[in-house]
Design a protein around this motif. Sequence first.
Motif, PDB file in Angstrom:
ATOM      1  N   ALA A  59      63.292  38.399  15.230  1.00  0.00           N
ATOM      2  CA  ALA A  59      62.929  37.064  15.724  1.00  0.00           C
ATOM      3  C   ALA A  59      62.061  36.319  14.721  1.00  0.00           C
ATOM      4  O   ALA A  59      62.250  35.112  14.470  1.00  0.00           O
ATOM      5  N   LEU A  60      61.099  37.049  14.127  1.00  0.00           N
ATOM      6  CA  LEU A  60      60.223  36.430  13.135  1.00  0.00           C
ATOM      7  C   LEU A  60      61.002  35.955  11.918  1.00  0.00           C
ATOM      8  O   LEU A  60      60.769  34.854  11.391  1.00  0.00           O
ATOM      9  N   GLY A 111      61.245  47.166  20.272  1.00  0.00           N
ATOM     10  CA  GLY A 111      60.409  45.973  20.298  1.00  0.00           C
ATOM     11  C   GLY A 111      60.047  45.505  18.903  1.00  0.00           C
ATOM     12  O   GLY A 111      60.045  44.296  18.614  1.00  0.00           O
ATOM     13  N   ARG A 112      59.745  46.477  18.022  1.00  0.00           N
ATOM     14  CA  ARG A 112      59.395  46.127  16.638  1.00  0.00           C
ATOM     15  C   ARG A 112      60.571  45.459  15.934  1.00  0.00           C
ATOM     16  O   ARG A 112      60.402  44.436  15.252  1.00  0.00           O
ATOM     17  N   ASN A 124      63.089  43.883  17.326  1.00  0.00           N
ATOM     18  CA  ASN A 124      63.322  42.555  17.908  1.00  0.00           C
ATOM     19  C   ASN A 124      62.304  41.544  17.385  1.00  0.00           C
ATOM     20  O   ASN A 124      62.643  40.390  17.105  1.00  0.00           O
ATOM     21  N   GLN A 125      61.040  41.986  17.247  1.00  0.00           N
ATOM     22  CA  GLN A 125      60.001  41.088  16.738  1.00  0.00           C
ATOM     23  C   GLN A 125      60.269  40.705  15.285  1.00  0.00           C
ATOM     24  O   GLN A 125      60.128  39.538  14.905  1.00  0.00           O
TER      25      GLN A 125
END
Length: 457
Positions: A241-242, A234-235, A237-238
């Motif tokens: 994405a960011l 998740g980290r 991907n975040q």
Amino acid sequence: MGIRKQIGLCSIFVRYILYFIFGTIMIILLYFFAFFLMGTNNIILPANYTEQKIESSKYMLSKVDKVTEEMIPEGCSYGVFDAKGNMIYGNFNSKASKTAWNVVQKNEKSLGMTRHYAVIQRKTETCIIEYFITAQFSNPLLKKYLGNPELLVLILFILSFIFEVGLLSIRFGRYFSKEMKLLMEATEEIKKQNLDFQPKHSGIREIEEVIYSLNSMKSELKDSLKKQWNMEKGRKNQISALAHDIKTPLTIIKGNAELVKETCKDEEQMKYNRYILSASEEIEHYLKVLIDITKSEDILAFSPIKIETKTFVEKIVEQEKALAFEKSIQLINDQENISEFFYGDEELLYRAILNVIANAVEYSPQKGKLFFKVEEDEKFLKFLIEDSGKGFSKEELEFASDQFYRGDKSRNSKNHYGIGLYITRSFTELHQGTVELSNSTKTGGAQVIIRIPKNRS
């Protein structure tokens, strides 16, 4: 596999002790029975056999003119003495004759547990016969080659006892080793980070309890790692994405700054615009590094193939020229007796070497020198890169290949983010190779050596 019937270690030891006691008793009974059978069949003569023969011969020995060795039972020694204790004749040696006479003078008939003496009075002489009360073989050949049957049985018993101990030890060792192997298999699977296996059950209660504990630990570890992996995913991907989201407003800012640069005539305004463009480029670089970091942490597919050495090196040299062009850096390339082929993951190794060359170009001064050398020995292919910058500090030699380490204090680079050498080391280790950092004695700059095995076993 179902749960097996279990037994405690204490019960196992007691069981094997009982086996040992039973086996020892059986060996004793076996030899006792064998000895008894040989006695009843006159294969072994009784212990007092010699004594009986002497008793039956006493009258004859007291009357004959002279006692000869043929008259004495086999295996016995004798001597004929005068009244003063001097041996007249016989087969006693000097010491044995004195011992025999002294024993008889004390009215004793034995010396020790087995050595006995028979006394036969003759007219003016005394005949003393030394004999042993012990079992013996009736057959002369058995008596000659096997000796004392009692000693023989004792030796055979000791050998049988040793064999019994060895046999039980091997049996117990194999049984216990088999059960311990189940425990080792479970720990080995956990060591290999395989948390989906089902442990086998042991027949020993204490080992089964350890396996149960390992299985519980495995389940807890699996749940914990799963949560951690999900959090990491998740980290990443975040972050990814960011990073991509930031690109959109950054592109707008950079595009407008470029437009202002073309249309603005005010010198002060142009100066601020240059700051904006410079900062935009730096942010772009940050984003690129950030994306590279998230990619480098993913599990890499390592696919070694047969690589043509000359073509691979030429590909690196071409990219090296492009990187060095802006600074007019002098490139000195060398290849020394390298093999035609080697094995490795071409893409990963290419990226590992280019990362080092890019750093070398970055830290080299305008119109500096950069050395790129390829050589090999019996086991390794070596890529050597030297720049003409300030070289590594003592701290950098220790930490430069750690992720995110920055050595800006000594090398004055605002674009070094501690990822290049980290990626190089990671990709090289996938090849079972090493990265060596040092300072060049030739240029005074940094020296990086990448070693990889030429052939993978």
